[in-house]
Design a protein around this motif. Structure first.
Motif, PDB file in Angstrom:
ATOM      1  N   VAL A  19       0.962  -1.207  -0.054  1.00  0.00           N
ATOM      2  CA  VAL A  19       0.129  -0.136   0.045  1.00  0.00           C
ATOM      3  C   VAL A  19       0.911   1.162   0.052  1.00  0.00           C
ATOM      4  N   GLU A  31      -1.805  -7.842   3.671  1.00  0.00           N
ATOM      5  CA  GLU A  31      -3.209  -7.764   2.589  1.00  0.00           C
ATOM      6  C   GLU A  31      -2.945  -8.413   1.349  1.00  0.00           C
ATOM      7  N   ARG A  91      -5.501  -8.550  -1.391  1.00  0.00           N
ATOM      8  CA  ARG A  91      -5.721  -7.427  -2.047  1.00  0.00           C
ATOM      9  C   ARG A  91      -4.663  -7.357  -3.278  1.00  0.00           C
ATOM     10  N   CYS A 139      -3.655  -2.433   6.707  1.00  0.00           N
ATOM     11  CA  CYS A 139      -4.267  -1.250   6.146  1.00  0.00           C
ATOM     12  C   CYS A 139      -5.769  -1.761   5.795  1.00  0.00           C
ATOM     13  N   PHE A 140      -6.591  -0.803   5.827  1.00  0.00           N
ATOM     14  CA  PHE A 140      -7.980  -1.114   5.363  1.00  0.00           C
ATOM     15  C   PHE A 140      -8.560   0.306   4.726  1.00  0.00           C
ATOM     16  N   GLU A 141      -9.751   0.021   4.216  1.00  0.00           N
ATOM     17  CA  GLU A 141     -10.479   1.194   3.416  1.00  0.00           C
ATOM     18  C   GLU A 141     -11.288   2.072   4.442  1.00  0.00           C
ATOM     19  N   TRP A 142     -11.004   3.093   4.507  1.00  0.00           N
ATOM     20  CA  TRP A 142     -11.704   4.183   5.180  1.00  0.00           C
ATOM     21  C   TRP A 142     -12.188   5.258   4.855  1.00  0.00           C
ATOM     22  N   ARG A 143     -13.428   5.329   4.553  1.00  0.00           N
ATOM     23  CA  ARG A 143     -14.184   6.766   3.801  1.00  0.00           C
ATOM     24  C   ARG A 143     -13.427   6.955   2.403  1.00  0.00           C
ATOM     25  N   GLY A 144     -13.260   5.871   1.595  1.00  0.00           N
ATOM     26  CA  GLY A 144     -12.850   6.163   0.279  1.00  0.00           C
ATOM     27  C   GLY A 144     -11.212   5.956  -0.071  1.00  0.00           C
ATOM     28  N   ARG A 145     -10.534   5.961   1.227  1.00  0.00           N
ATOM     29  CA  ARG A 145      -8.986   5.832   0.943  1.00  0.00           C
ATOM     30  C   ARG A 145      -8.417   4.771   2.066  1.00  0.00           C
ATOM     31  N   MET A 146      -7.333   4.310   1.581  1.00  0.00           N
ATOM     32  CA  MET A 146      -6.587   3.198   2.509  1.00  0.00           C
ATOM     33  C   MET A 146      -6.030   4.015   3.677  1.00  0.00           C
ATOM     34  N   GLU A 188     -11.603  -6.494   7.281  1.00  0.00           N
ATOM     35  CA  GLU A 188     -10.665  -6.820   6.337  1.00  0.00           C
ATOM     36  C   GLU A 188      -9.696  -8.164   6.771  1.00  0.00           C
TER      37      GLU A 188
END
Ligand SMILES: [Zn+2]
Length: 247
Positions: free
Chosen positions: A25, A64, A67, A90-97, A121
């Motif tokens: 990422v 990850e 992914r 890492c995970f997606e939070w409100r449209g971003r990693m 995730e």
């Protein structure tokens, strides 16, 4: 790696595993570089030659991998690995990693929901077909949770946590007891006693110890505490210093 081997011998370890990060990422970690897997294997071989009395396991921590299947396959094709860890940072939070290490940058009220997304995730990782043996630092966000302002309670995530644990049992994964370089137990022991108990209740049979040391001076820190907890939960040490603890 060479300094770490020297330190391992100094403190009486009989085996060590270098589970090098394979993270992808790049938007989150500006200084991140792809893992040079061939250089890694060459260095392991060099150290094996230098320290024949120390058992040196090769390994990676796949970040990850569900992914990044292509990148992951390339790492695994680079040579034989004794130990493969799977992890989520890492995970997606409100449209971003975001990386869970950045929890402090979120609004306090958002933190519990972000941790719920982290466990989702982790479930995506465990439910994937990506090959790994050991599930690393199960409740990694706990390291970065704002403990001074909010108390972290596993019970708030029990359903999510047990779902991931059941998935790990189903794929016969080993749970890592990550001691986070020996940091204070409420932050450092990932997972702690509650999740370890749930692991046993869900049918978990094996544990692996990892100090996640990142530097020679911190290898095996916190192992005494982890061993006490593992024994209290019915896991038995193994004569083979590189083997898992089992129950
Ligand atoms: Zn990690």
């Amino acid at each position: 790696m060479e300094n770490t081997c020297r330190k391992a011998i100094d403190i009486g370890l009989r085996a060590i595993a270098f589970t090098e990060h394979a993270d992808h990422v790049f938007s989150v970690h500006q200084t991140l570089r792809p893992l040079d897997i061939l250089g890694y294997h060459a260095e392991v071989e060099r150290c094996r030659g230098l320290f024949p009395g120390l058992r040196i396991l090769s390994g990676v921590e796949l970040g990850e991998p569900h992914r990044y299947p292509g990148e992951t396959a390339a790492i695994l094709a680079g040579g034989r690995l004794d130990r493969v860890l799977g992890s989520v940072h890492c995970f997606e939070w409100r449209g971003r990693m975001v990386d869970a290490s950045q929890l402090a940058s979120l609004r306090l009220a958002e933190v519990p929901d972000a941790v719920r997304v982290y466990f989702e995730e982790l479930w995506a990782l465990v439910g994937s077909t990506q090959p790994f043996d050991v599930l690393a630092h199960f409740d990694y966000p706990k390291r970065y949770w704002p403990h001074a302002q909010l108390s972290y309670r596993e019970g708030d995530y029990e359903e999510e946590i047990r779902t991931v644990l059941r998935g790990a049992v189903a794929r016969e994964a080993v749970l890592e007891m990550n001691t986070t370089r020996g940091e204070m137990p409420e932050r450092g022991l990932c997972p702690g006693p509650t999740v370890l108990r749930w692991w046993v209740e869900e049918g978990g049979r094996a544990l692996s110890f990892g100090s996640d040391s990142h530097e020679p001076g911190k290898i095996a820190r916190g192992f005494k505490l982890a061993a006490q907890l593992a024994e209290a939960s019915g896991f038995k040490p193994n004569d083979d210093p590189a083997a898992f603890w089992r129950r």
